[in-house]
Write an enzyme that holds these catalytic residues in place. Structure first.
Site, PDB file in Angstrom:
ATOM      1  N   LYS A  16      -8.343  13.996   4.854  1.00  0.00           N
ATOM      2  CA  LYS A  16      -7.462  12.827   4.809  1.00  0.00           C
ATOM      3  C   LYS A  16      -6.473  12.987   5.956  1.00  0.00           C
ATOM      4  CE  LYS A  16      -6.300  13.962   0.501  1.00  0.00           C
ATOM      5  NZ  LYS A  16      -6.250  12.776  -0.335  1.00  0.00           N
ATOM      6  N   ARG A  17      -5.693  11.954   6.245  1.00  0.00           N
ATOM      7  CA  ARG A  17      -4.687  12.101   7.293  1.00  0.00           C
ATOM      8  C   ARG A  17      -3.791  13.298   6.972  1.00  0.00           C
ATOM      9  NH1 ARG A  17      -0.883   8.715   7.337  1.00  0.00           N
ATOM     10  NH2 ARG A  17      -1.514   7.555   5.502  1.00  0.00           N
ATOM     11  N   THR A  51      -8.403   6.764  -1.800  1.00  0.00           N
ATOM     12  CA  THR A  51      -9.762   6.264  -1.971  1.00  0.00           C
ATOM     13  C   THR A  51     -10.757   7.410  -1.732  1.00  0.00           C
ATOM     14  OG1 THR A  51      -9.537   5.426   0.278  1.00  0.00           O
ATOM     15  CG2 THR A  51      -9.440   3.807  -1.493  1.00  0.00           C
ATOM     16  N   LYS A  53       0.924  14.720   1.563  1.00  0.00           N
ATOM     17  CA  LYS A  53      -0.425  15.016   1.070  1.00  0.00           C
ATOM     18  C   LYS A  53      -0.619  16.532   0.858  1.00  0.00           C
ATOM     19  CE  LYS A  53      -2.347  10.910   3.376  1.00  0.00           C
ATOM     20  NZ  LYS A  53      -3.050  10.061   2.406  1.00  0.00           N
ATOM     21  N   HIS A  57       0.792  -1.231   0.000  1.00  0.00           N
ATOM     22  CA  HIS A  57       0.000   0.000   0.000  1.00  0.00           C
ATOM     23  C   HIS A  57       0.826   1.283   0.000  1.00  0.00           C
ATOM     24  CE1 HIS A  57      -3.989  -1.819   0.840  1.00  0.00           C
ATOM     25  NE2 HIS A  57      -3.247  -2.762   1.370  1.00  0.00           N
ATOM     26  N   LYS A  83     -14.403   8.671  -3.546  1.00  0.00           N
ATOM     27  CA  LYS A  83     -15.674   8.993  -2.875  1.00  0.00           C
ATOM     28  C   LYS A  83     -16.180  10.381  -3.299  1.00  0.00           C
ATOM     29  CE  LYS A  83     -13.946   6.231   0.902  1.00  0.00           C
ATOM     30  NZ  LYS A  83     -13.161   6.279   2.148  1.00  0.00           N
TER      31      LYS A  83
HETATM   32  C1  GFP Z   1      -2.627   3.704   2.119  1.00  0.00           C
HETATM   33  C2  GFP Z   1      -2.109   4.482   0.944  1.00  0.00           C
HETATM   34  C3  GFP Z   1      -3.246   5.052   0.117  1.00  0.00           C
HETATM   35  C4  GFP Z   1      -4.164   3.915  -0.309  1.00  0.00           C
HETATM   36  C5  GFP Z   1      -4.613   3.118   0.915  1.00  0.00           C
HETATM   37  C6  GFP Z   1      -5.422   1.890   0.547  1.00  0.00           C
HETATM   38  O1  GFP Z   1      -3.380   4.576   2.916  1.00  0.00           O
HETATM   39  O2  GFP Z   1      -2.763   5.739  -1.000  1.00  0.00           O
HETATM   40  O3  GFP Z   1      -5.285   4.410  -0.983  1.00  0.00           O
HETATM   41  O4  GFP Z   1      -3.483   2.666   1.666  1.00  0.00           O
HETATM   42  O5  GFP Z   1      -4.712   1.128  -0.386  1.00  0.00           O
HETATM   43  F1  GFP Z   1      -1.285   5.495   1.371  1.00  0.00           F
HETATM   44  P1  GFP Z   1      -3.081   4.913   4.450  1.00  0.00           P
HETATM   45  O6  GFP Z   1      -3.462   3.690   5.240  1.00  0.00           O
HETATM   46  O7  GFP Z   1      -1.644   5.230   4.524  1.00  0.00           O
HETATM   47  O8  GFP Z   1      -3.990   6.068   4.736  1.00  0.00           O
END
Ligand code: GFP
Length: 835
Positions: free
Chosen positions: A561-562, A669, A567, A370, A673
């Site tokens: 987002k975080r 993601t 970001k 990821h 949305k």
């Molecule tokens: C990570 C990645 C994202 C991705 C998600 C799901 O997210 O780009 O969309 O995994 O695959 F950074 P976080 O858990 O780090 O937020």
């Protein structure tokens, strides 16, 4: 669902009845018998609990009949191993998926209550940090909807992700107490508990047949108790299980210590064991040396594999065919130790020969990566790993030796390559590389967006790709349309359904039919009216909770987002300050009124991210209170961003901010949305943005910024942010304003670390992307004024998002990695017959 359908799946049992009167009575019964209250003294939460239990009763026949399927030997089951499941609140989505929302709304109304008030009572299980955990939750929902037999395995953290409060504009972390009023959605299964060992040493011995074997003599043993949560599919009987493990003391009371008068010593062990599943670790903090985290990972992985073996053998299965029973997906490296644990269970405990066990293991596991960020690629110091899991370290050495022998043939004479591939990092202090273990032990490796999967092959997993190109795949992420459109945006859902029917809920590609209405004046008007109403709701909420008045006709420009430097929430802030400076320079300037909305948590130990929150709230304070601005700019930071709080946000956005530095966001993601709910995206060519842009059409997407290649070139040629600062007057002015103490009551020190990082280092290239971003935002502003054009673009965004359904993603996993097929669940009134 028609009444006819409802009746056909109804079990003749009071607790499953769906008549309004039956439901009303059931709620009253549960209030009395489970909550021990009568209506006059019951709290809203009591009513919520009574309703939740009423709904739970109604899904029980489906759940039990689904479980019966897992036990059938010929049924292949997906096991999704994830340290995080960020489920969001249960009640709303369960009502929708069971098709009983309206019935329940009425039953509740008959009792003098509003369903919305009861829904608002639920404490969501925040058992995840962000994208990865939320993805796991979307996937569980899609698996059930697609009638795929599946079990999610994870950890039942007593304290999930912290609650975020803002004090004086700073993030303050408050313990999450999601379990304090009880959890109606879980059933503990202490009878299925398993034992998990830690520490100690290993010992060689010869078994009865004269074979050389190793046994592990642990230093301590912890009990893993499963807690099961039902995951209901949409309008199907399939109700899969999420099985979360809680650590308990194997012996809950140490009588020996107690008899010797050491009362505290006696309960010590209990406390120690229970600590294991106490708390979720936040992202973005160095994990090195965090022994408890490794203990958590091994704990749930061992519980899960022991559970699967029990199920498989219970169905009469042979362990040599374990992989035919279970397809196990490793959600990132957190469960990667499963590779060594399955080998240990098969070889040491069940006495399979190594080669047979290895074949089973490799055929069992798939691995999803990821992130490309180096700090997220887990590695554990060898001494820590060895002292906690001595037998696993031996097994990893053995796997490594065999693997390197194989690799040696491929990379003849290239010892550097072998060192790079090794499961053990020996470049300095020695580490176990979890991503390498996952790659070697899996038959399939995937990234989460096209671009990310390509980058994996070119960068972090390059050597593995050279060795095994056939293992590499892409599985672009997706989100469930049930939660992220039907539940969170009922008005828009209804409009869509009125025009194209209901099929889109399970076949999201059907949204494409909306293209026919993109130019339709009346449809556009209704589309706009809904967006306006949803924005008004959010504005009301902000007014009530934060006492900030915002204009629902302004452009809602949202970044949730975080909080992380990659970001680039601070790039968004630079834009806000640039607009603010324009107004200060020319108070009569005609700019599109905007409301900037932020939300997100920063890891408690990530100082820079916390400072980013403070800069947002500080700019908000100044801008929102400056009379000269006259409502043209408002800035809002929504505290405690979580699934519950996010649901009203996505539908209200006009503009979705997806502005990470190219190459850093694996997929995203949230981007999906927003677009699904008709927001336009301003974004870089990063993660799934690339595919979203292709899908919705370049003309319906606001693209800006450096490409990955340009980022690389710039960094290689010696990027100097100072030059950009000096030669871009607006940028310089914005940064200087922060630096001057203007937003910090004259305190010039407060934001110095942030400013210094930008002008002297700028690892995420904000300054290089600044001008392109501002220009693009100016275009956004102009386009927003062309109301019809904007509405058309918005409709086309929703219409073309079908591909980004988690149903599509799960179908691909099923076909290309798991090789599983749907099985419909038949309802039988009583399940004990052949259970
Ligand atoms: C990570 C990645 C994202 C991705 C998600 C799901 O997210 O780009 O969309 O995994 O695959 F950074 P976080 O858990 O780090 O937020």
């Amino acid at each position: 669902m028609t009444t006819e359908q409802t009746q056909s799946i109804q079990v003749e049992d009071d607790r499953s009845g769906l008549g309004i009167e039956t439901l009303r009575r059931a709620i009253a019964d549960n209030l009395f018998y489970l909550q021990g209250k009568w209506p006059e003294i019951a709290t809203l939460n009591d009513f919520y609990m009574a309703l939740a239990n009423t709904v739970r009763d109604r899904l029980m026949p489906r759940w039990l009949n689904t479980i019966r399927n897992y036990r059938r030997s010929e049924v292949r089951v997906v096991a999704y191993l994830s340290a995080e499941f960020l489920l969001g609140p249960h009640l709303g989505i369960k009502l929708i998926n069971l098709g009983i929302e309206e019935l329940v709304r009425q039953a509740v109304a008959d009792s003098g209550l509003a369903l919305e008030d009861l829904l608002a009572q639920e404490e969501e299980p925040g058992l995840g940090n962000g994208g990865l955990g939320r993805l796991a939750a979307c996937y569980m929902e899609s698996l059930a909807t697609l009638e795929i037999p599946a079990i999610g395995y994870g950890i039942r953290y007593e304290f999930g992700i912290f609650d975020q409060e803002l004090r004086d504009g700073w993030q303050v972390e408050v313990t999450d107490k999601w379990l304090q009023y009880g959890n109606p959605w879980e059933i503990p299964r202490p009878e299925s508990a398993v034992m998990v060992r830690f520490g100690g040493r290993t010992e060689a011995y010869t078994d009865d047949e004269g074979a050389y074997r190793v046994r592990w003599i642990p230093a301590r043993v912890v009990k893993g108790v499963p807690y099961d949560t039902p995951i209901v599919g949409y309008y199907v009987n399939t109700t899969n299980t999420l099985r979360l493990w809680r650590a308990e003391a194997a012996e809950s009371f140490n009588f020996q210590a107690f008899n010797q008068g050491d009362y505290y010593g006696a309960v010590d062990q209990k406390i120690y064991s229970e600590n294991l599943t106490k708390v979720l670790y936040p992202n973005d903090e160095p994990l090195q040396g965090k022994q408890l985290r490794l203990e958590q990972q091994y704990f749930f992985v061992s519980c899960a594999l022991q559970d699967m073996i029990r199920l498989h053998r219970g169905a009469g299965g042979d362990l040599r065919q374990f992989h035919q029973k279970f397809a196990v997906q490793l959600n990132d490296t957190h469960p990667a130790v499963a590779v060594a644990e399955l080998m240990r269970l098969l070889v040491d405990e069940h006495r399979l020969p190594w080669d047979a066990a290895w074949e089973v293991s490799q055929s069992t596991f798939g691995f999803t990566n990821h992130t490309l960020l180096p700090e997220a690629l887990e590695k554990w110091p060898l001494p820590l790993f060895g002292s906690l899991l001595p037998r696993h370290l031996e097994i990893i050495y053995e796997i490594n030796q065999r693997f390197l022998d194989q690799a040696r043939v491929h990379f003849l004479g290239d010892s550097q390559k072998l060192a790079q591939l090794s499961l053990i990092d020996e470049s300095g202090e020695r580490y176990v590389r979890m991503a390498h273990l996952a790659c070697v032990g899996s038959h399939a490796i995937n990234g989460v967006a096209e671009l990310h999967s390509e980058l994996l092959k070119q960068t972090v997993l390059k050597d593995f790709y050279q060795l095994w190109p056939q293992k590499f795949q892409n599985k672009t992420n997706g989100v469930t349309p049930r939660r992220w459109l039907l539940l969170c945006n009922p008005r828009l859902s209804q409009l869509i359904t009125e025009h194209i029917g209901t099929d889109w809920v399970c076949q999201l590609e059907q949204l494409r039919q909306l293209e026919a209405y993109a130019e339709d004046r009346e449809f556009q008007r209704q589309w706009r009216q809904i967006k306006r109403a949803v924005k008004q709701d959010l504005a009301d909420h902000i007014q009530q909770t934060l006492n900030i008045a915002i204009n629902p006709d302004s452009l809602f420009d949202i970044q949730v987002k975080r909080i992380h430097e990659y970001k680039r929430q601070h790039l968004n802030v630079l834009h806000i300050i640039t607009l603010y400076n324009r107004i200060r320079r020319n108070p009569d300037i005609d700019i599109v009124p905007r409301t900037f909305i932020f939300g997100g948590k920063a890891a408690p130990g990530y100082i820079m991210a916390k400072l980013m929150i403070k800069v947002i709230t500080s700019v908000a304070e100044v801008v929102n209170n400056d009379p000269q601005v006259c409502d043209r700019i408002k800035v809002v930071f929504l505290p405690d961003y979580n699934v519950t709080n996010s649901q009203p946000v996505y539908p209200a956005a006009d503009l979705s901010e997806q502005i990470s530095t190219a190459g850093k966001e694996a997929s995203g993601t949230g981007n999906m949305k927003f677009s699904l709910n008709g927001a336009l995206t301003i974004g870089t060519l990063d993660g799934a943005n690339v595919e979203i842009r292709q899908a919705v059409g370049a003309e319906n997407f606001f693209l800006f910024g450096l490409t990955i290649e340009e980022v690389q070139q710039l960094q290689e040629s010696g990027y100097n942010p100072w030059d950009y600062y000096n030669r871009t007057p607006d940028l310089k002015e914005a940064i200087n304003l922060i630096n001057s103490g203007f937003f910090s009551h004259g305190n010039r020190e407060l934001f110095k670390p942030l400013v210094d990082s930008l002008v002297y280092d700028d690892p995420y290239l904000l300054l290089a992307d600044y001008s392109a971003y501002i220009d693009c935002q100016d275009t956004v502003g102009q386009r927003f004024r062309e109301t019809d054009t904007w509405t058309r673009m918005s409709i086309l965004n929703s219409a073309r998002m079908g591909y980004f359904s988690s149903d599509r993603a799960i179908r691909e996993y099923c076909q290309d990695i798991w090789h599983v097929t749907p099985i419909s669940v038949q309802l039988k009134p009583y399940v004990q017959a052949d259970a």
